[in-house]
Design a protein around this motif. Structure first.
Motif, PDB file in Angstrom:
ATOM      1  N   ASP A 197       0.750  -1.289   0.014  1.00 38.40           N
ATOM      2  CA  ASP A 197       0.064   0.089   0.061  1.00 38.40           C
ATOM      3  C   ASP A 197       0.794   1.312  -0.095  1.00 38.40           C
ATOM      4  OD1 ASP A 197      -2.135  -1.466  -0.029  1.00 38.40           O
ATOM      5  OD2 ASP A 197      -2.631  -1.281   2.441  1.00 38.40           O
ATOM      6  N   LYS A 200       2.365   2.014  -3.215  1.00 42.70           N
ATOM      7  CA  LYS A 200       1.442   2.414  -4.291  1.00 42.70           C
ATOM      8  C   LYS A 200       1.197   3.958  -4.194  1.00 42.70           C
ATOM      9  CE  LYS A 200      -1.468  -1.721  -4.359  1.00 42.70           C
ATOM     10  NZ  LYS A 200      -2.762  -2.380  -4.057  1.00 42.70           N
ATOM     11  N   LEU A 201       1.794   4.515  -3.198  1.00 43.73           N
ATOM     12  CA  LEU A 201       1.867   6.112  -2.903  1.00 43.73           C
ATOM     13  C   LEU A 201       2.745   6.751  -3.920  1.00 43.73           C
ATOM     14  CD1 LEU A 201       1.385   6.292   0.896  1.00 43.73           C
ATOM     15  CD2 LEU A 201      -0.650   6.513  -0.743  1.00 43.73           C
ATOM     16  N   LYS A 243       6.723   9.640   1.929  1.00 47.50           N
ATOM     17  CA  LYS A 243       5.706   9.016   1.603  1.00 47.50           C
ATOM     18  C   LYS A 243       5.696   7.699   2.167  1.00 47.50           C
ATOM     19  CE  LYS A 243       4.107  10.933  -2.684  1.00 47.50           C
ATOM     20  NZ  LYS A 243       4.044  10.842  -4.233  1.00 47.50           N
TER      21      LYS A 243
END
Length: 265
Positions: A197, A200-201, A243
């Motif tokens: 996850d 994916k940023l 991130k």
């Protein structure tokens, strides 16, 4: 078949702690000595020891489940009574099809699995779970075990193999060990999902920079390979660290290696 023991003394333990997917790096800090006001000193005299702060509680791990899959109802009920008497959460199914229709193998737990059953036998269910990517530890149970059957079960990734009739304490011991493995597997799966996850940023360009960073390439080399400026690479690196919540290249490398299935040394 035994009568069910009392559950009044059951001691259910449902919480477990797992480390996060990034190891925090220690940083050197200078000690400072604050100057307290007279009012603060007076308050300190009146209350010399403050109770320590309670850290933010991490979410409790889901309770593991012992799944019993056996076509013999008397065996299922007997094992359920035994396991619930020591605090385990239990779900029962008469065959593999029922298990696939009613169980949630994404959570932590283990499976007590009979080999010979109608509709779907133990080995077929084991293959189905592996094909779906589930990693519940399996303890095979059978009244007709032999060496080839045992070898097949273990080669298929079974946690253990027990022949009926078995000793109650032996079963409890093996279930306890299998649940520890199940909890660990679940924690690793959750950490992997969190890593995916986070990655994916990243934008497409940031992911290119990230992939080159974890190969050990310097910013100047990355700039040349991607035909961008050195300053642009440094900006991307800063965005990547923000991130992903990483504080060093070492953490980025660990994240990249774990995401690719490699174990960092």
């Amino acid at each position: 078949m035994r009568s069910p023991p009392s559950r009044s003394g059951a001691n259910r333990s449902t919480s477990a702690e797992f480390p996060g997917y990034l190891n925090a790096l220690e940083t050197d800090k200078l000690f400072s000595f604050p100057v307290h006001s007279a009012k603060a000193l007076q308050q300190a005299k009146r209350k010399p020891m403050d109770s320590p702060r309670t850290p933010n509680a991490s979410p409790a791990a889901p309770e593991p489940v012992v799944y019993i899959v056996d076509d013999d109802e008397a065996v299922r009920v007997s094992m359920r009574w035994l396991l619930e008497s020591v605090g385990h959460k239990v779900q029962m199914f008469a065959n593999g099809r029922e298990f696939l229709a009613g169980a949630d193998p994404r959570g932590p737990g283990c499976v007590l699995l009979d080999i010979r059953m109608p509709y779907m036998g133990g080995f077929e269910l084991q293959d189905s779970l592996h094909a779906a990517g589930f990693r519940l530890p399996i303890i095979f149970l059978t009244a007709h075990g032999d060496i080839p059957m045992t070898v097949r079960a273990m080669k298929g990734g079974a946690y253990d193999f027990l022949e009926k009739p078995f000793n109650d304490q032996e079963l409890l011991d093996k279930v306890g060990g299998a649940l520890q493995v199940g909890l660990r597997e679940h924690a690793q799966a959750q950490a992997s999902s969190q890593r995916r996850d986070l990655l994916k940023l990243l934008s497409a360009r940031e992911r290119e920079v990230f992939d080159l960073l974890i190969e050990g390439k310097a910013s100047k080399v990355i700039a040349a390979e991607l035909n961008i400026s050195y300053k642009t690479v440094e900006v991307h690196r800063a965005h990547i660290r923000d991130k992903l919540g990483a504080t060093s290249v070492a953490e980025l490398v660990r994240l990249g290696m774990s995401e690719s299935g490699k174990r960092p040394d």
